[in-house]
Write a protein that holds these residues in place. Structure first.
Motif, mmCIF file in Angstrom:
data_model
loop_
_atom_site.group_PDB
_atom_site.id
_atom_site.type_symbol
_atom_site.label_atom_id
_atom_site.label_comp_id
_atom_site.label_asym_id
_atom_site.label_seq_id
_atom_site.Cartn_x
_atom_site.Cartn_y
_atom_site.Cartn_z
ATOM 1 N N GLY A 110 0.836 -1.193 0.000
ATOM 2 C CA GLY A 110 0.000 0.000 0.000
ATOM 3 C C GLY A 110 0.869 1.239 0.000
ATOM 4 N N THR A 111 0.504 2.224 -0.780
ATOM 5 C CA THR A 111 1.262 3.475 -0.861
ATOM 6 C C THR A 111 0.287 4.643 -0.756
ATOM 7 O OG1 THR A 111 1.113 3.579 -3.279
ATOM 8 C CG2 THR A 111 3.004 2.416 -2.326
ATOM 9 N N GLY A 112 0.769 5.783 -0.354
ATOM 10 C CA GLY A 112 -0.049 6.994 -0.268
ATOM 11 C C GLY A 112 0.839 8.221 -0.276
ATOM 12 N N GLY A 113 0.423 9.281 -0.983
ATOM 13 C CA GLY A 113 1.222 10.485 -1.029
ATOM 14 C C GLY A 113 0.613 11.528 -1.948
ATOM 15 N N LYS A 114 1.358 12.562 -2.151
ATOM 16 C CA LYS A 114 0.896 13.674 -2.979
ATOM 17 C C LYS A 114 1.934 13.987 -4.030
ATOM 18 C CE LYS A 114 -1.074 18.321 -2.642
ATOM 19 N NZ LYS A 114 -1.460 19.427 -1.725
ATOM 20 N N ARG A 115 1.487 14.092 -5.281
ATOM 21 C CA ARG A 115 2.388 14.379 -6.395
ATOM 22 C C ARG A 115 2.425 15.880 -6.651
ATOM 23 N NH1 ARG A 115 4.264 10.165 -9.368
ATOM 24 N NH2 ARG A 115 3.269 8.105 -9.016
ATOM 25 N N SER A 153 -3.146 7.245 -3.922
ATOM 26 C CA SER A 153 -3.002 6.106 -3.011
ATOM 27 C C SER A 153 -3.238 4.825 -3.787
ATOM 28 C CB SER A 153 -4.001 6.220 -1.845
ATOM 29 O OG SER A 153 -3.904 5.104 -0.993
ATOM 30 N N ASN A 154 -2.308 3.856 -3.637
ATOM 31 C CA ASN A 154 -2.410 2.574 -4.331
ATOM 32 C C ASN A 154 -2.253 1.430 -3.329
ATOM 33 O OD1 ASN A 154 -2.387 3.396 -7.335
ATOM 34 N ND2 ASN A 154 -0.610 4.490 -6.494
ATOM 35 N N MET A 155 -2.888 0.325 -3.587
ATOM 36 C CA MET A 155 -2.774 -0.870 -2.761
ATOM 37 C C MET A 155 -3.047 -2.094 -3.629
ATOM 38 S SD MET A 155 -6.222 -0.319 -0.520
ATOM 39 C CE MET A 155 -5.640 1.334 -0.125
ATOM 40 N N GLU A 195 2.679 -15.236 -12.164
ATOM 41 C CA GLU A 195 2.398 -14.054 -11.355
ATOM 42 C C GLU A 195 0.912 -13.714 -11.412
ATOM 43 O OE1 GLU A 195 4.792 -10.888 -12.780
ATOM 44 O OE2 GLU A 195 6.678 -11.717 -12.036
ATOM 45 N N TYR A 196 0.429 -13.267 -10.259
ATOM 46 C CA TYR A 196 -0.950 -12.762 -10.180
ATOM 47 C C TYR A 196 -0.916 -11.477 -9.379
ATOM 48 C CZ TYR A 196 -5.738 -12.103 -8.661
ATOM 49 O OH TYR A 196 -6.980 -11.557 -8.394
ATOM 50 N N LEU A 197 -1.540 -10.403 -9.945
ATOM 51 C CA LEU A 197 -1.535 -9.097 -9.301
ATOM 52 C C LEU A 197 -2.961 -8.584 -9.193
ATOM 53 C CD1 LEU A 197 -0.028 -6.617 -8.178
ATOM 54 C CD2 LEU A 197 0.117 -5.752 -10.524
ATOM 55 N N LEU A 198 -3.349 -8.213 -7.985
ATOM 56 C CA LEU A 198 -4.631 -7.572 -7.713
ATOM 57 C C LEU A 198 -4.337 -6.191 -7.171
ATOM 58 C CD1 LEU A 198 -7.755 -7.643 -7.362
ATOM 59 C CD2 LEU A 198 -7.347 -8.597 -5.076
ATOM 60 N N ALA A 199 -4.792 -5.111 -7.911
ATOM 61 C CA ALA A 199 -4.426 -3.752 -7.535
ATOM 62 C C ALA A 199 -5.618 -2.818 -7.669
ATOM 63 C CB ALA A 199 -3.275 -3.256 -8.406
ATOM 64 N N THR A 200 -5.552 -1.744 -6.915
ATOM 65 C CA THR A 200 -6.553 -0.682 -6.990
ATOM 66 C C THR A 200 -5.924 0.595 -6.456
ATOM 67 O OG1 THR A 200 -8.823 -0.041 -6.399
ATOM 68 C CG2 THR A 200 -7.508 -1.128 -4.698
ATOM 69 N N GLY A 201 -6.658 1.731 -6.565
ATOM 70 C CA GLY A 201 -6.087 2.985 -6.120
ATOM 71 C C GLY A 201 -7.129 4.063 -5.887
ATOM 72 N N PHE A 202 -6.687 5.150 -5.242
ATOM 73 C CA PHE A 202 -7.534 6.311 -4.972
ATOM 74 C C PHE A 202 -6.777 7.550 -5.412
ATOM 75 C CE2 PHE A 202 -8.264 9.917 -2.167
ATOM 76 C CZ PHE A 202 -9.611 10.146 -2.364
ATOM 77 N N TYR A 203 -7.500 8.448 -6.124
ATOM 78 C CA TYR A 203 -6.908 9.696 -6.624
ATOM 79 C C TYR A 203 -7.931 10.809 -6.396
ATOM 80 C CZ TYR A 203 -4.674 5.883 -9.136
ATOM 81 O OH TYR A 203 -4.086 4.704 -9.454
ATOM 82 N N ASN A 204 -7.468 11.929 -5.892
ATOM 83 C CA ASN A 204 -8.416 13.038 -5.655
ATOM 84 C C ASN A 204 -8.776 13.783 -6.942
ATOM 85 O OD1 ASN A 204 -6.029 14.375 -6.116
ATOM 86 N ND2 ASN A 204 -6.232 15.769 -4.347
ATOM 87 N N THR A 205 -8.211 13.351 -8.066
ATOM 88 C CA THR A 205 -8.609 13.924 -9.357
ATOM 89 C C THR A 205 -9.870 13.266 -9.904
ATOM 90 O OG1 THR A 205 -7.134 12.371 -10.483
ATOM 91 C CG2 THR A 205 -6.240 14.539 -9.944
ATOM 92 N N GLU A 206 -10.231 12.128 -9.301
ATOM 93 C CA GLU A 206 -11.461 11.448 -9.713
ATOM 94 C C GLU A 206 -12.653 12.192 -9.093
ATOM 95 O OE1 GLU A 206 -11.942 8.833 -11.622
ATOM 96 O OE2 GLU A 206 -9.892 8.133 -11.970
ATOM 97 N N ARG A 207 -13.454 12.839 -9.924
ATOM 98 C CA ARG A 207 -14.590 13.637 -9.438
ATOM 99 C C ARG A 207 -15.852 13.253 -10.202
ATOM 100 N NH1 ARG A 207 -12.751 17.959 -6.371
ATOM 101 N NH2 ARG A 207 -10.465 18.213 -6.454
ATOM 102 N N ASN A 208 -16.988 13.489 -9.530
ATOM 103 C CA ASN A 208 -18.276 13.173 -10.157
ATOM 104 C C ASN A 208 -18.772 14.372 -10.952
ATOM 105 O OD1 ASN A 208 -19.086 14.973 -8.188
ATOM 106 N ND2 ASN A 208 -19.987 13.407 -6.853
#
Length: 445
Positions: A71-76, A96-98, A286-299
């Motif tokens: 898991g990672t989290g930060g600001k670019r 943020s990615n995990m 190899e098997y990878l399961l990934a997801t993430g959160f970005y504050n640029t994603e808006r409705n």
């Protein structure tokens, strides 16, 4: 009341201390077992067995898949790629990615198989090494035990010699009063008696030193008391004539150090196979399961999409295979392979040397047993002859037919013959136990 309880406590502590400091009369087998239990080298060897077992379990674990969660989290800041549009942007945003990563090795040139076999061999070798240390401690304790037995018997002979001198002195006093012996012979008798008293003191000190060495092998403090129990009649039996070649072949199968020789060569070959496996391609799934959160994603309303919703929306899977072919590693693998080949040859030479040493030890043990058997028999015959001679010369001395010097010389030969009989008896028993050790791989019946 408190004073009485305090005194009772002191008495209990002293009783426990003295009970612990006392050791019952111990046989040679009991001493060997106790020495093995108390020896620090044996305890370390037992720990090495547990460590090698853990290494073996770890090598089996290499066949299982590797599972990592991250898991990672930060600001670019600055120029970066917008995860929503995949276009460059200069606007800072929170990211943020995990995920979960599973890797299953499929083929590594049989490296894992050979490593598991290598660790299993090391486990067996460490177990045999522990038994070898136990046998070495048992052998040293046995020698120290029989050295105490020898010194105690030599002390008894010195006391017997001193008692004979005191007996002769009393007779000499009677002869001196009646005029049958001179004062010069009386002075010589007193000098002989003082020499015998010194011999008793010398043997007592040797006995104490032998007992101290036995305590040291048993890891006992010098302040602890120790007594031994030994009956030669229970230990003596007819020596078997065993060909050294036959005994050597038996010892290769029974002795733990001999069994370890074969395993050392096998382990060295497995280590060489592991080095060869480093040149083969490596294949893994190899098997990878990934997801993430970005504050640029808006409705549609311009609000940031919630964290849980983005985790579901951005969820992705990856399944694939990874093939790695080693091409160049700066001669590291080539050098390692050459060293393993040299190590295998070195191990083979060491095994041959240890087998040669074992054959020499077996041959010496067989010859020493035969010699000890013959010497013990001849020593017994010599004791009987010297005893009869002493009785004869003593009667002549009482009749005034021989001098004191002649009688004391015969007495000394009699005591020396009994000392030689004791020495050959102890040597005979020790060699019997040594031969049985080569036959059974243990000093215990």
């Amino acid at each position: 009341m408190i004073r009485k309880l305090f005194l009772i406590g002191i008495i209990v502590v002293l009783c426990v201390y003295f009970v612990r400091a006392q050791h019952d009369s111990m046989t040679v087998e009991e001493c060997m077992r106790f020495g093995i239990e108390q020896n620090l080298t044996v305890k370390n060897a037992q720990l090495d067995v547990r460590i090698s077992h853990n290494h073996y379990i770890a090598s089996l674990g290499e066949f299982a898949p590797t599972i990592d969660a991250y898991g990672t989290g930060g600001k670019r800041f600055g120029r970066s790629v917008d995860p929503k549009t995949n276009l460059y942007t200069s606007t800072s945003f929170i990211e943020s990615n995990m995920g979960l990563n599973i890797v299953l090795p499929l083929f590594e040139g049989f490296t894992r198989v050979n490593r598991a076999k290598f660790e299993r061999l090391n486990k067996q070798i460490s177990h045999l090494s522990a038994r070898t240390y136990e046998n070495q401690i048992a052998f040293n304790v046995m020698n120290a035990f029989f050295n105490v037995v020898l010194e105690e018997r030599l002390l008894n002979l010195a006391r017997e010699q001193c008692n004979l001198s005191q007996q002769y002195k009393r007779q000499m006093e009677v002869f001196l009063e009646t005029g049958l012996r001179s004062k010069a012979e009386m002075q010589e008798m007193e000098a002989r008696l003082k020499a015998d008293i010194y011999q008793v003191t010398y043997r007592e000190n040797n006995r104490e030193m032998a007992l101290l060495r036995l305590k040291q092998w048993l890891n006992l403090p010098d302040s602890d008391s120790l007594s031994i129990r030994f009956t030669s009649g229970d230990q003596m039996y007819a020596a078997k004539v065993i060909p050294s070649d036959s005994l050597y072949l038996v010892s290769l199968e029974m002795l733990p150090e001999a069994q370890a020789l074969k395993l050392k060569i096998e382990a060295s070959r497995k280590s060489l196979a592991i080095a060869k496996g480093g040149f083969s391609p490596h294949l893994q799934a190899e098997y990878l399961l990934a997801t993430g959160f970005y504050n640029t994603e808006r409705n549609e309303n311009g609000k940031v999409i919630p964290f849980s919703t983005q985790l579901d929306n951005n969820l992705n899977h990856y399944i694939g295979f990874r093939l790695s072919v080693p091409l160049f590693s700066g001669w590291k693998k080539v050098t390692s392979l050459k060293n393993e080949r040299l190590s295998l040859k070195k191990t083979e030479i060491q095994v041959l040397q240890e087998k040669q040493q074992l054959r020499e030890d077996v041959e010496n043990a067989c010859l020493t047993l035969q010699a000890a058997s013959q010497e013990y028999k001849k020593a017994g015959e010599q004791v009987k002859a010297e005893e009869m001679n002493l009785q004869t010369i003593h009667r002549k001395w009482e009749e005034g037919l021989v001098s004191l010097f002649e009688m004391m010389e015969v007495r000394n030969r009699f005591i020396a013959a009994k000392a030689e009989q004791t020495r050959t008896e102890i040597q005979y028993i020790v060699q019997q136990k040594t031969i049985r050790f080569y036959e059974t791989g243990t000093f215990f019946n």
